[in-house]
Design a protein around this motif. Structure first.
Motif, PDB file in Angstrom:
ATOM      1  N   LEU A  35      25.525 -29.112   3.542  1.00  0.00           N
ATOM      2  CA  LEU A  35      25.948 -30.356   2.897  1.00  0.00           C
ATOM      3  C   LEU A  35      27.072 -31.028   3.674  1.00  0.00           C
ATOM      4  O   LEU A  35      27.077 -32.255   3.855  1.00  0.00           O
ATOM      5  CB  LEU A  35      26.397 -30.067   1.461  1.00  0.00           C
ATOM      6  CG  LEU A  35      25.289 -29.692   0.474  1.00  0.00           C
ATOM      7  CD1 LEU A  35      25.897 -29.184  -0.831  1.00  0.00           C
ATOM      8  CD2 LEU A  35      24.394 -30.898   0.205  1.00  0.00           C
ATOM      9  N   ALA A  39      26.720 -34.625   5.548  1.00  0.00           N
ATOM     10  CA  ALA A  39      27.621 -35.723   5.192  1.00  0.00           C
ATOM     11  C   ALA A  39      28.375 -36.229   6.424  1.00  0.00           C
ATOM     12  O   ALA A  39      28.491 -37.446   6.643  1.00  0.00           O
ATOM     13  CB  ALA A  39      28.601 -35.264   4.118  1.00  0.00           C
ATOM     14  N   THR A  78      21.756 -30.889  11.467  1.00  0.00           N
ATOM     15  CA  THR A  78      21.836 -30.170  10.191  1.00  0.00           C
ATOM     16  C   THR A  78      20.805 -29.053  10.089  1.00  0.00           C
ATOM     17  O   THR A  78      21.052 -28.032   9.438  1.00  0.00           O
ATOM     18  CB  THR A  78      21.643 -31.154   9.021  1.00  0.00           C
ATOM     19  OG1 THR A  78      22.524 -32.265   9.181  1.00  0.00           O
ATOM     20  CG2 THR A  78      21.920 -30.477   7.689  1.00  0.00           C
ATOM     21  N   LEU A 130      18.546 -32.348  -1.646  1.00  0.00           N
ATOM     22  CA  LEU A 130      19.966 -32.554  -1.910  1.00  0.00           C
ATOM     23  C   LEU A 130      20.671 -33.111  -0.675  1.00  0.00           C
ATOM     24  O   LEU A 130      21.486 -34.040  -0.773  1.00  0.00           O
ATOM     25  CB  LEU A 130      20.608 -31.242  -2.351  1.00  0.00           C
ATOM     26  CG  LEU A 130      22.101 -31.272  -2.699  1.00  0.00           C
ATOM     27  CD1 LEU A 130      22.373 -32.281  -3.816  1.00  0.00           C
ATOM     28  CD2 LEU A 130      22.585 -29.888  -3.087  1.00  0.00           C
ATOM     29  N   LEU A 131      20.351 -32.549   0.484  1.00  0.00           N
ATOM     30  CA  LEU A 131      20.960 -33.020   1.725  1.00  0.00           C
ATOM     31  C   LEU A 131      20.606 -34.482   1.983  1.00  0.00           C
ATOM     32  O   LEU A 131      21.463 -35.279   2.384  1.00  0.00           O
ATOM     33  CB  LEU A 131      20.485 -32.160   2.904  1.00  0.00           C
ATOM     34  CG  LEU A 131      20.986 -30.724   2.962  1.00  0.00           C
ATOM     35  CD1 LEU A 131      20.277 -29.961   4.073  1.00  0.00           C
ATOM     36  CD2 LEU A 131      22.490 -30.684   3.167  1.00  0.00           C
ATOM     37  N   GLY A 133      19.781 -36.745  -0.220  1.00  0.00           N
ATOM     38  CA  GLY A 133      20.492 -37.584  -1.177  1.00  0.00           C
ATOM     39  C   GLY A 133      21.948 -37.781  -0.797  1.00  0.00           C
ATOM     40  O   GLY A 133      22.486 -38.899  -0.860  1.00  0.00           O
ATOM     41  N   VAL A 134      22.594 -36.706  -0.384  1.00  0.00           N
ATOM     42  CA  VAL A 134      23.999 -36.794   0.031  1.00  0.00           C
ATOM     43  C   VAL A 134      24.133 -37.669   1.275  1.00  0.00           C
ATOM     44  O   VAL A 134      25.027 -38.524   1.363  1.00  0.00           O
ATOM     45  CB  VAL A 134      24.565 -35.385   0.302  1.00  0.00           C
ATOM     46  CG1 VAL A 134      25.924 -35.466   1.010  1.00  0.00           C
ATOM     47  CG2 VAL A 134      24.712 -34.628  -1.008  1.00  0.00           C
ATOM     48  N   GLY A 135      23.245 -37.463   2.240  1.00  0.00           N
ATOM     49  CA  GLY A 135      23.287 -38.279   3.453  1.00  0.00           C
ATOM     50  C   GLY A 135      23.123 -39.753   3.158  1.00  0.00           C
ATOM     51  O   GLY A 135      23.810 -40.609   3.740  1.00  0.00           O
ATOM     52  N   LEU A 137      23.818 -41.302   0.296  1.00  0.00           N
ATOM     53  CA  LEU A 137      25.002 -41.782  -0.422  1.00  0.00           C
ATOM     54  C   LEU A 137      26.178 -42.024   0.520  1.00  0.00           C
ATOM     55  O   LEU A 137      26.993 -42.922   0.294  1.00  0.00           O
ATOM     56  CB  LEU A 137      25.396 -40.771  -1.504  1.00  0.00           C
ATOM     57  CG  LEU A 137      24.455 -40.675  -2.712  1.00  0.00           C
ATOM     58  CD1 LEU A 137      24.888 -39.539  -3.630  1.00  0.00           C
ATOM     59  CD2 LEU A 137      24.409 -41.993  -3.476  1.00  0.00           C
ATOM     60  N   VAL A 138      26.265 -41.211   1.576  1.00  0.00           N
ATOM     61  CA  VAL A 138      27.350 -41.388   2.544  1.00  0.00           C
ATOM     62  C   VAL A 138      27.050 -42.554   3.486  1.00  0.00           C
ATOM     63  O   VAL A 138      27.920 -43.395   3.764  1.00  0.00           O
ATOM     64  CB  VAL A 138      27.561 -40.096   3.358  1.00  0.00           C
ATOM     65  CG1 VAL A 138      28.518 -40.335   4.523  1.00  0.00           C
ATOM     66  CG2 VAL A 138      28.092 -38.982   2.461  1.00  0.00           C
TER      67      VAL A 138
END
Length: 260
Positions: A35, A39, A78, A130-131, A133-135, A137-138
């Motif tokens: 994560l 990010a 990643t 999840l990764l 989604g986080v990427g 959002l960033v």
């Protein structure tokens, strides 16, 4: 053995593998590291894209970058964190000696490996979602006016990233079963996913480029990018899946041939 007994045994093997994977701290530390790397990579690539796009003329090509393209580029780094989940699921047992207990409880080498593949693939797929989604959002706020995030395309790219990571995780698992060493497995993965294909592409000779295109990292890259050349995205996905299946077969053969 009856069908119900066989099904129960398979479910029990999968449950046991999930318990083992989820009960060790390295799994959660690896997920956290993934994560953080995603990010950081997505943020950095988004900054580069925004800084490169300095053309303020609205009538000209402003070079808008999609969030999905940032995610796909971020996966190149990643993935090496995420695939640790796949290789550690088997190599850690060889290191600790617990593989003997595993094979005593489930004597079928093939069933053990399939159970591990099911768990590793599912976990890395979920982590990939999840990764992604986080990427996203960033990257989206960092890109600002230079970015776009069409909902359907972005969701599709996140699912594609998760699929790619799941197959790479299974590839790592199969190689880990065959090689038994985490360091050796990681070395082979680095060579297979990056070093050898890059070496083949460097001279820019057509026949070598064609060979590089069938390697898992390159095939996966074509799938993620949605390329139509040198083959459609689905072919890239099938090539990557073929590598993962071949690694599992190699691992199964090694488990059956050698003592734990």
């Amino acid at each position: 053995m009856s069908t119900s007994t066989s099904t129960s045994t398979r479910h029990g093997a999968v449950a046991a593998e999930w318990t083992k994977l989820s009960s060790v701290r390295s799994t959660w530390w690896t997920a956290l590291a993934g994560l953080l790397v995603m990010a950081a990579s997505a943020g950095q690539l988004a900054i580069y894209a925004a800084n490169d796009n300095t053309n303020d003329d609205p009538t000209d090509d402003r070079g808008i970058v999609t969030v999905g393209s940032v995610l796909i580029s971020s996966v190149e780094l990643t993935q090496y964190v995420v695939l640790a989940l796949g290789l550690l699921a088997i190599t850690a047992e060889f290191t600790s000696g617990t593989i003997r207990t595993t094979l005593q409880c489930t004597p079928s080498r093939g069933r053990v490996l399939l159970a591990k593949a099911a768990v590793a693939g599912t976990v890395t797929f979920a982590l990939g979602l999840l990764l992604g989604g986080v990427g996203a959002l960033v990257a989206r706020p960092v890109l600002g006016e230079w970015g776009s995030a069409p909902a359907a395309d972005t969701v599709g790219d996140i699912v594609a990233v998760a699929t790619y990571l799941a197959l790479v995780g299974v590839l790592a698992l199969g190689l880990g079963a065959a090689l038994r060493s985490a360091v050796l497995t990681l070395t082979v993965l680095l060579a297979t996913l990056m070093i050898v294909p890059l070496s083949l592409q460097q001279p820019d000779i057509d026949v070598l480029n064609r060979i590089a295109d069938v390697f898992p990292g390159v095939a996966g890259g074509h799938f993620l990018a949605g390329d139509t050349e040198p083959y459609p995205p689905v072919v890239g996905l099938l090539l990557l899946a073929g590598w993962a299946a071949a690694a599992l077969l190699l691992g199964r053969a090694a488990l059956r041939r050698r003592d734990a």
